[in-house]
Design an enzyme around this catalytic site. Structure first.
Site, mmCIF file in Angstrom:
data_model
loop_
_atom_site.group_PDB
_atom_site.id
_atom_site.type_symbol
_atom_site.label_atom_id
_atom_site.label_comp_id
_atom_site.label_asym_id
_atom_site.label_seq_id
_atom_site.Cartn_x
_atom_site.Cartn_y
_atom_site.Cartn_z
ATOM 1 N N ARG A 1 -1.639 -1.817 -6.919
ATOM 2 C CA ARG A 1 -1.743 -2.934 -5.864
ATOM 3 C C ARG A 1 -2.803 -4.017 -6.498
ATOM 4 O O ARG A 1 -2.456 -5.197 -6.562
ATOM 5 C CB ARG A 1 -2.456 -2.611 -4.575
ATOM 6 N N LYS B 1 -2.006 -2.802 7.426
ATOM 7 C CA LYS B 1 -3.566 -2.352 7.878
ATOM 8 C C LYS B 1 -3.602 -3.468 8.888
ATOM 9 O O LYS B 1 -3.535 -4.655 8.853
ATOM 10 C CB LYS B 1 -4.210 -2.739 6.566
ATOM 11 N N HIS C 1 -3.666 2.363 -5.375
ATOM 12 C CA HIS C 1 -4.221 1.134 -5.004
ATOM 13 C C HIS C 1 -4.570 0.604 -6.256
ATOM 14 O O HIS C 1 -4.490 -0.909 -6.349
ATOM 15 C CB HIS C 1 -5.443 1.205 -4.080
ATOM 16 N N HIS D 1 -3.628 -10.077 2.429
ATOM 17 C CA HIS D 1 -4.970 -10.391 2.740
ATOM 18 C C HIS D 1 -5.594 -11.508 3.775
ATOM 19 O O HIS D 1 -4.897 -12.613 3.822
ATOM 20 C CB HIS D 1 -5.715 -10.976 1.315
ATOM 21 N N TYR E 1 -9.243 -11.354 -7.836
ATOM 22 C CA TYR E 1 -8.276 -11.043 -9.222
ATOM 23 C C TYR E 1 -8.448 -11.913 -10.193
ATOM 24 O O TYR E 1 -8.228 -11.622 -11.585
ATOM 25 C CB TYR E 1 -7.071 -10.662 -8.614
ATOM 26 N N ARG F 1 0.964 -1.215 -0.178
ATOM 27 C CA ARG F 1 -0.329 -0.140 -0.095
ATOM 28 C C ARG F 1 0.879 1.189 -0.025
ATOM 29 O O ARG F 1 2.231 1.153 0.463
ATOM 30 C CB ARG F 1 -0.725 -0.035 1.242
#
Length: 291
Positions: free
Chosen positions: A245, A178, A242, A268, A277, A152
């Site tokens: 990313r 995060k 992002h 994740h 994705y 990020r």
């Protein structure tokens, strides 16, 4: 101190602008121990709502949330959902602590928007055009780091050389990300070499991507770097860090990388988030997307 890529002409607005004085303690405890990026984003959303209603949170009713929602008709669905989710979270938190007499957001239902992830995934030629169009080594290194690792923007700006470990092929970046989670991110050999060339001193606290004065790069300056690169490449105005990313995840999976490797690289919690994705065939080594 952190640095940007150009001088600032005016001081930014105070973070609590618009908040009723009685609500400031509530907001501070609600945001306690969250990442600096989350604090900035959530506080800005709540302050915007406070300016709109012009009343303490204790006096907020359902109709206030509905009116705010309707006033944001020009905003994207995702922006409206993000802002309303932040305010609903604060109201729920305040009610649980008995700071607020009721939870005005409980009855406000957020509609799920359509999944538009595909619209935010750039092609590999588009990403490489963004990177190739940047002549400044520091800014080029930032773009390469974002796409080459999937970190990020806030994580890239806070990386220090003490977080970097050399390996026979490239290296490993220890990222504090995060949700207060630490993960170990693979750095390809070509990217490692580029980042080493940017190093301003041998100290362990030297930033991996320095600002113009050698100090840590401010996230707002980094955001401008990405926006300018996207504009030069002729990409959509809302292209952001992002999106790089997203591109990393999609392109790694398209290259046949193991979905669990991509999940670990991105940090994740759920495999379902990663598999949005693409579907991947088994492999154990990440592709060097920059080579």
């Amino acid at each position: 101190m952190v640095s940007g890529d150009q001088p600032r002409s005016a001081a930014p607005a105070a973070p609590d602008d618009g908040l009723n004085r009685a609500d400031i303690p509530l907001v501070k405890t609600w945001l306690h121990n969250r990442s600096s990026h989350t604090v900035r984003a959530y506080r800005a959303d709540v302050a915007e709502f406070a300016r709109f209603v012009a009343k303490p949170m204790a006096d907020v009713v359902l109709e206030d949330l509905q009116a705010w929602h309707d006033s944001m008709s020009d905003a994207s669905d995702s922006t409206r959902r993000r802002k309303l989710s932040a305010v609903k979270s604060l109201l729920t938190y305040g009610h649980k602590l008995d700071f607020l007499p009721h939870d005005a957001g409980m009855a406000f239902r957020l509609e799920r928007g359509r999944d538009s992830l595909n619209e935010r995934i750039l092609t590999r030629p588009q990403v490489l055009a963004m990177i190739a169009g940047e002549a400044d080594p520091r800014r080029h290194g930032l773009l390469a780091l974002l796409y080459g690792t999937g970190v990020r923007l806030s994580e890239a700006c806070t990386l220090r050389w003490r977080d970097m470990t050399r390996r026979q092929s490239g290296g490993i970046a220890t990222v504090f990300g995060k949700g207060g989670k630490t993960r170990h991110v693979q750095v390809a050999a070509s990217l490692w070499k580029e980042l080493v060339a940017l190093r301003v001193d041998d100290g362990p606290d030297a930033p991996v991507v320095p600002g113009h004065d050698g100090g840590p790069l401010h996230i707002r300056a980094a955001h401008r770097v990405v926006k300018r690169a996207a504009k030069r490449a002729g990409l959509a105005p809302d292209a952001s860090a992002h999106w790089l990313r997203h591109a990393f995840a999609s392109h790694q999976l398209d290259a046949g990388q193991n979905v669990h490797w991509v999940q670990a690289q991105l940090g994740h919690s759920s495999l379902a988030t990663t598999t949005r994705y693409s579907h991947a065939s088994a492999d154990t080594v990440g592709a060097d997307l920059l080579a």
